[in-house]
Scaffold this active site. Structure first.
Site, mmCIF file in Angstrom:
data_model
loop_
_atom_site.group_PDB
_atom_site.id
_atom_site.type_symbol
_atom_site.label_atom_id
_atom_site.label_comp_id
_atom_site.label_asym_id
_atom_site.label_seq_id
_atom_site.Cartn_x
_atom_site.Cartn_y
_atom_site.Cartn_z
ATOM 1 N N SER A 95 0.827 -1.196 0.000
ATOM 2 C CA SER A 95 0.000 0.000 0.000
ATOM 3 C C SER A 95 0.871 1.260 0.000
ATOM 4 O O SER A 95 1.664 1.471 -0.913
ATOM 5 C CB SER A 95 -0.958 -0.046 1.198
ATOM 6 O OG SER A 95 -2.009 0.875 1.052
ATOM 7 N N ASP A 224 -9.784 -5.445 -4.003
ATOM 8 C CA ASP A 224 -9.196 -4.448 -3.111
ATOM 9 C C ASP A 224 -10.092 -3.215 -3.088
ATOM 10 O O ASP A 224 -10.249 -2.533 -4.105
ATOM 11 C CB ASP A 224 -7.792 -4.088 -3.605
ATOM 12 C CG ASP A 224 -6.995 -3.250 -2.622
ATOM 13 O OD1 ASP A 224 -7.600 -2.374 -1.979
ATOM 14 O OD2 ASP A 224 -5.773 -3.452 -2.527
ATOM 15 N N HIS A 253 -7.602 -5.870 0.320
ATOM 16 C CA HIS A 253 -6.378 -5.096 0.507
ATOM 17 C C HIS A 253 -5.472 -5.734 1.561
ATOM 18 O O HIS A 253 -4.261 -5.829 1.370
ATOM 19 C CB HIS A 253 -6.752 -3.670 0.926
ATOM 20 C CG HIS A 253 -5.624 -2.703 0.891
ATOM 21 N ND1 HIS A 253 -4.923 -2.400 -0.260
ATOM 22 C CD2 HIS A 253 -5.066 -1.928 1.873
ATOM 23 C CE1 HIS A 253 -3.994 -1.505 0.005
ATOM 24 N NE2 HIS A 253 -4.052 -1.199 1.284
#
Length: 273
Positions: A95, A224, A253
């Protein structure tokens, strides 16, 4: 407690587990190195040296007033590598941490890097613009800023649900995992978490990705809900020369926790390849 001091005088915490080839981990927002514990334990048992730091303002690291941006994060990573004299590193970023890895390579090159892994990563750029019409509108990120200032504790409780896909039909996400997300997130400084939103959403990593010249694996969950795959991994895979990809149907995610065994096996295979 293992710490190193940055050139601008701040103490940052890191973990250093195992012996062997080096794998470093850069965490997502608003977490800390604790988010990588499953992967670090697994790889340490497989003969790797695993190092993960708490980004400035997160976890056990100093809650800094300055350099809460991608250049600052990347330079901190470079200083950690230099302080520990790390070589032939596989850099793994999730991320926001994927942005940190990309900017590190863009600013500091791959002299110390052997391989790279971008997982659910924010590059090339998240924000919608004329040049990136598929991105998320600024109102989304303004909402994040508003909500953490209003009640960050409640925000983190709510944010954990889409982070792990717990709102999807048939999802089996334990309440304990949602609680762990809240606990780790609450350790981040309010200013640091607030500033980081701009860093992960508005930074354009396009030119950084073009500088990747090491074997790179791009991993993303196709469901996600935090970093949509079409505007991130699909584009990054076209920008990184020779990138390998693994796109998991239906995964969220936070797949490092919800599907740890599956990701760990694929990560190990890439390290050994």
């Amino acid at each position: 407690m293992p710490i190193f001091t940055t050139s601008d005088g701040h103490e940052l915490y890191y973990k250093d587990w195992g012996q062997g080839p080096v794998v470093t981990f850069s965490h997502g927002w608003p977490l800390s190195s604790d988010a990588w514990s499953i992967q670090m334990q697994f790889l340490a048992e497989q003969g790797y040296r695993c190092i993960a730091h708490d980004r400035r303002g997160h976890g056990k690291s100093a809650q800094t007033d300055t350099r809460n941006d991608m250049d600052g994060y990347a330079d901190d990573l470079a200083e950690l590598f230099a302080a520990l004299d790390l070589q032939d590193i596989t850099v793994v970023g999730h991320s926001t941490g994927g942005g940190e890895v990309a900017r590190y390579i863009g600013r500091h090159g791959t002299g110390r890097v052997k391989k790279a892994v971008l997982l659910g990563a924010v590059p090339p750029v998240m924000l919608k613009s004329a040049a990136n019409p598929e991105g998320l509108p600024i109102e989304v990120f303004d909402g994040l800023r508003r909500d953490i200032l209003k009640n960050r504790s409640q925000f983190y409780k709510d944010f954990a649900i889409p982070f792990y896909g717990a709102n999807r039909e048939g999802a089996e996400v334990p309440q304990s995992l949602l609680g762990e997300f809240w606990l780790i997130s609450m350790q981040a400084g309010l200013k640091n978490a607030h500033d980081c939103i701009k860093a992960f959403s508005e930074t354009d990593f396009t030119e950084d990705l073009k500088k990747f010249d090491v074997p790179t694996l791009i991993v993303h969950g196709e469901d996600d809900l935090i970093v949509p795959i079409a505007d991130s991994a699909h584009k990054s895979a076209r920008l990184v020369k020779g990138a390998q990809t693994i796109f998991y149907p239906g995964l969220p995610h936070g797949l490092t926790a919800t599907h740890a065994d599956r990701f760990n096996a694929d990560l190990l295979a890439f390290l050994r390849s």
